[in-house]
Design a protein around this motif. Structure first.
Motif, PDB file in Angstrom:
ATOM      1  N   ILE A  71      37.240 -66.028 -75.076  1.00  0.00           N
ATOM      2  CA  ILE A  71      36.056 -65.203 -75.269  1.00  0.00           C
ATOM      3  C   ILE A  71      34.873 -65.768 -74.500  1.00  0.00           C
ATOM      4  O   ILE A  71      33.946 -65.050 -74.129  1.00  0.00           O
ATOM      5  N   THR A  76      34.660 -61.718 -70.154  1.00  0.00           N
ATOM      6  CA  THR A  76      34.865 -61.348 -71.550  1.00  0.00           C
ATOM      7  C   THR A  76      33.549 -61.308 -72.310  1.00  0.00           C
ATOM      8  O   THR A  76      33.283 -60.374 -73.080  1.00  0.00           O
ATOM      9  N   GLN A  98      41.793 -61.532 -80.184  1.00  0.00           N
ATOM     10  CA  GLN A  98      42.012 -62.323 -78.986  1.00  0.00           C
ATOM     11  C   GLN A  98      43.502 -62.627 -78.848  1.00  0.00           C
ATOM     12  O   GLN A  98      44.095 -63.273 -79.699  1.00  0.00           O
TER      13      GLN A  98
END
Length: 339
Positions: A71, A76, A98
């Motif tokens: 992340i 992202t 995720q």
């Protein structure tokens, strides 16, 4: 008689989301509008809780976001920021799933129909096969892609993609036009990567080089358990070649930026000895003069979020499938061949 959020919205002459925001996010509503909504809500003896709003609307007020990789990666993080900017303002939360391994991926899709409670699913930057597409469709909610491969064929409701084919072609032609024939391409392991963009960029770049009679040298960048790129190993592989390349293309700026510094620490000047090009136009690229391919994931995410809201409300976004052009950004890290 209990009033509904629809009753308040109708009486106040505003949307349901404006009523919701008047209670939950007053900073997003003008003082005048909020006062009118609250006064009418008081007259109608209406109060709002998140769970009640969800029950009344028949919606969960949640969007599931399926993404691969860390992340903390620039792409992202930009996608999350863009999605949240649009969806949160409309009273929606985003639930991030995720998927960092094949096992995570299998578990997500196997349990999706019974465990996920969302009004839409946004799939970010990796390919899904026919079976996975069918599993998503079984949930009965819109499926929206961001950098999704063949979204129309895979049953997506809508999608927004950068034109990776154009971007990789621009990168290859730029280096070749500068006279480079000894070109290396740095990529993570395409066999295990969950991101379809990795493979797409690689395939197109190599194809474009070969059409010009250039066979690129492929160097694999390893990723450790924490998701960090092993750039020192990349430099070792490059220095172990019979001859150092005169130009290097990287699948993303996340590899190119640290590689520039590692090359210079090992005595190679960019671009005097080696030209270097990245992909993304992420943070710091302008500061260090990295030539790259520009994309805007935050804007792509905002577009995808607006498509998502349209689909939830029963409207077809127009157009439903958007492809955003890539842009070559030439800076000081690339030049003609000096050796």
């Amino acid at each position: 008689m209990t009033s509904s959020i629809q009753d308040v919205a109708k009486a106040a002459g505003v949307s349901i989301s404006t009523v919701s925001r008047s209670f939950t996010r007053p900073d997003l509503v003008s003082a005048k509008t909020r006062k009118r909504v609250l006064d009418i809500a008081n007259e109608l003896n209406f109060s709002l809780s998140r769970s009640a709003a969800a029950l009344k609307s028949g919606k969960s007020l949640r969007i599931a976001v399926l993404m691969s990789g860390r992340i903390s990666l620039w792409f992202t993080a930009q996608v999350i920021e863009g999605l949240n900017e649009v969806l949160h303002a409309e009273g929606y939360d985003i639930s991030i799933f995720q998927v960092s391994s094949i096992e995570d991926r299998r578990e997500f899709f196997d349990t999706l129909p019974v465990r996920r409670n969302a009004d839409a699913v946004i799939v970010v930057s990796f390919d899904i096969d026919a079976q996975e597409s069918a599993q998503l469709a079984s949930v009965g909610v819109p499926i929206i892609g961001i950098n999704a491969v063949k979204p129309e064929e895979r049953g997506f409701s809508a999608a927004v993609n950068i034109n990776d084919e154009q971007g990789s072609t621009l990168a290859a032609r730029h280096l070749i036009a500068l006279g480079h024939r000894n070109i290396a391409y740095i990529s993570t392991d395409r066999g295990i990567s969950l991101s379809f963009s990795v493979k797409s960029r690689f395939d197109v770049f190599c194809e474009c080089c070969r059409k010009e009679g250039v066979e690129p040298c492929i160097v694999t960048c390893q990723v450790d358990h924490d998701g960090h790129y092993q750039i020192s190993d990349v430099v070792t592989q490059l220095m172990s070649l019979p001859e150092m390349p005169t130009a290097i293309a990287c699948q993303e700026d996340g590899i190119a930026v640290p590689l520039m510094f590692q090359l210079e620490r090992n005595g190679f000047s960019v671009p005097s000895d080696i030209s270097l090009i990245g992909y993304d136009d992420s943070i710091y690229t302008n500061d260090i003069g990295l030539t790259t391919i520009r994309q805007n994931p935050a804007e792509m995410a905002r577009t995808a979020a607006r498509m998502t809201l349209d689909l939830i409300q029963g409207h077809d976004p127009s157009p439903a499938f958007v492809e955003i052009p890539a842009q070559l950004v030439v800076r000081s890290s690339t030049s003609g061949v000096h050796r």
